[in-house]
Write a protein that holds these residues in place. Sequence first.
Motif, mmCIF file in Angstrom:
data_model
loop_
_atom_site.group_PDB
_atom_site.id
_atom_site.type_symbol
_atom_site.label_atom_id
_atom_site.label_comp_id
_atom_site.label_asym_id
_atom_site.label_seq_id
_atom_site.Cartn_x
_atom_site.Cartn_y
_atom_site.Cartn_z
ATOM 1 N N SER A 14 0.845 -1.195 0.000
ATOM 2 C CA SER A 14 0.000 0.000 0.000
ATOM 3 C C SER A 14 0.887 1.255 0.000
ATOM 4 O O SER A 14 2.069 1.193 0.341
ATOM 5 N N PRO A 15 0.339 2.397 -0.367
ATOM 6 C CA PRO A 15 1.131 3.638 -0.358
ATOM 7 C C PRO A 15 1.716 3.960 1.025
ATOM 8 O O PRO A 15 2.877 4.373 1.138
ATOM 9 N N LYS A 16 0.928 3.763 2.073
ATOM 10 C CA LYS A 16 1.435 4.039 3.422
ATOM 11 C C LYS A 16 2.552 3.068 3.787
ATOM 12 O O LYS A 16 3.566 3.469 4.372
ATOM 13 N N GLY A 17 2.395 1.802 3.432
ATOM 14 C CA GLY A 17 3.443 0.810 3.680
ATOM 15 C C GLY A 17 4.714 1.135 2.930
ATOM 16 O O GLY A 17 5.822 1.004 3.464
ATOM 17 N N GLN A 18 4.572 1.582 1.687
ATOM 18 C CA GLN A 18 5.737 1.955 0.889
ATOM 19 C C GLN A 18 6.471 3.137 1.514
ATOM 20 O O GLN A 18 7.699 3.175 1.528
ATOM 21 N N ARG A 19 5.713 4.113 2.038
ATOM 22 C CA ARG A 19 6.345 5.263 2.714
ATOM 23 C C ARG A 19 7.119 4.794 3.936
ATOM 24 O O ARG A 19 8.244 5.247 4.186
ATOM 25 N N LEU A 20 6.527 3.890 4.725
ATOM 26 C CA LEU A 20 7.212 3.398 5.918
ATOM 27 C C LEU A 20 8.463 2.607 5.557
ATOM 28 O O LEU A 20 9.490 2.722 6.230
ATOM 29 N N ILE A 21 8.396 1.800 4.515
ATOM 30 C CA ILE A 21 9.556 1.032 4.072
ATOM 31 C C ILE A 21 10.664 1.975 3.629
ATOM 32 O O ILE A 21 11.836 1.804 3.983
ATOM 33 N N HIS A 22 10.303 2.996 2.851
ATOM 34 C CA HIS A 22 11.289 3.970 2.384
ATOM 35 C C HIS A 22 11.936 4.686 3.573
ATOM 36 O O HIS A 22 13.164 4.862 3.619
ATOM 37 N N GLN A 23 11.119 5.084 4.543
ATOM 38 C CA GLN A 23 11.623 5.771 5.729
ATOM 39 C C GLN A 23 12.552 4.860 6.531
ATOM 40 O O GLN A 23 13.608 5.299 6.993
ATOM 41 N N ALA A 24 12.191 3.599 6.688
ATOM 42 C CA ALA A 24 13.029 2.655 7.436
ATOM 43 C C ALA A 24 14.364 2.443 6.740
ATOM 44 O O ALA A 24 15.414 2.401 7.395
ATOM 45 N N ARG A 25 14.338 2.317 5.423
ATOM 46 C CA ARG A 25 15.597 2.149 4.682
ATOM 47 C C ARG A 25 16.473 3.380 4.798
ATOM 48 O O ARG A 25 17.698 3.273 4.916
ATOM 49 N N HIS A 27 16.565 5.527 7.315
ATOM 50 C CA HIS A 27 17.136 5.563 8.663
ATOM 51 C C HIS A 27 18.188 4.471 8.843
ATOM 52 O O HIS A 27 19.194 4.684 9.516
ATOM 53 N N ALA A 28 17.974 3.321 8.247
ATOM 54 C CA ALA A 28 18.922 2.210 8.389
ATOM 55 C C ALA A 28 20.222 2.487 7.653
ATOM 56 O O ALA A 28 21.246 1.879 7.965
ATOM 57 N N ARG A 34 22.573 2.182 12.024
ATOM 58 C CA ARG A 34 22.963 0.824 11.650
ATOM 59 C C ARG A 34 23.658 0.129 12.823
ATOM 60 O O ARG A 34 23.398 -1.039 13.106
ATOM 61 N N ALA A 35 24.502 0.861 13.533
ATOM 62 C CA ALA A 35 25.178 0.288 14.701
ATOM 63 C C ALA A 35 24.169 -0.065 15.794
ATOM 64 O O ALA A 35 24.273 -1.110 16.434
ATOM 65 N N LYS A 36 23.177 0.794 15.994
ATOM 66 C CA LYS A 36 22.131 0.512 16.982
ATOM 67 C C LYS A 36 21.360 -0.753 16.605
ATOM 68 O O LYS A 36 21.061 -1.593 17.463
ATOM 69 N N LEU A 37 21.037 -0.883 15.315
ATOM 70 C CA LEU A 37 20.309 -2.064 14.857
ATOM 71 C C LEU A 37 21.131 -3.331 15.042
ATOM 72 O O LEU A 37 20.604 -4.371 15.444
ATOM 73 N N GLN A 38 22.424 -3.247 14.769
ATOM 74 C CA GLN A 38 23.278 -4.421 14.932
ATOM 75 C C GLN A 38 23.357 -4.840 16.390
ATOM 76 O O GLN A 38 23.332 -6.025 16.708
ATOM 77 N N ARG A 39 23.446 -3.846 17.298
ATOM 78 C CA ARG A 39 23.469 -4.179 18.733
ATOM 79 C C ARG A 39 22.145 -4.814 19.158
ATOM 80 O O ARG A 39 22.130 -5.782 19.922
ATOM 81 N N LEU A 40 21.046 -4.277 18.672
ATOM 82 C CA LEU A 40 19.734 -4.830 19.017
ATOM 83 C C LEU A 40 19.593 -6.256 18.491
ATOM 84 O O LEU A 40 19.149 -7.146 19.218
ATOM 85 N N LEU A 41 19.991 -6.482 17.239
ATOM 86 C CA LEU A 41 19.906 -7.823 16.672
ATOM 87 C C LEU A 41 20.791 -8.800 17.435
ATOM 88 O O LEU A 41 20.398 -9.944 17.664
ATOM 89 N N ALA A 42 21.975 -8.363 17.828
ATOM 90 C CA ALA A 42 22.862 -9.226 18.592
ATOM 91 C C ALA A 42 22.220 -9.607 19.925
ATOM 92 O O ALA A 42 22.309 -10.747 20.369
#
Length: 59
Positions: A14-25, A27-28, A34-42
Amino acid sequence: MAGLFSKLARFASSPKGQRLIHQARKHAAKPRNRAKLQRLLARLTGRGRGGGHGGGYRP
């Protein structure tokens, strides 16, 4: 479970989902985030545990 996956797939397309995906990419792509995400995943996958942090119950 298939119902949940189909709902997520429908939202992602959906358009809203696409906006959220774009925003997440966007920020990532930032090194600090990216370092925060890696620590969280670990932490979530069990890697990176040490020093007795967390204090969770272990039977």
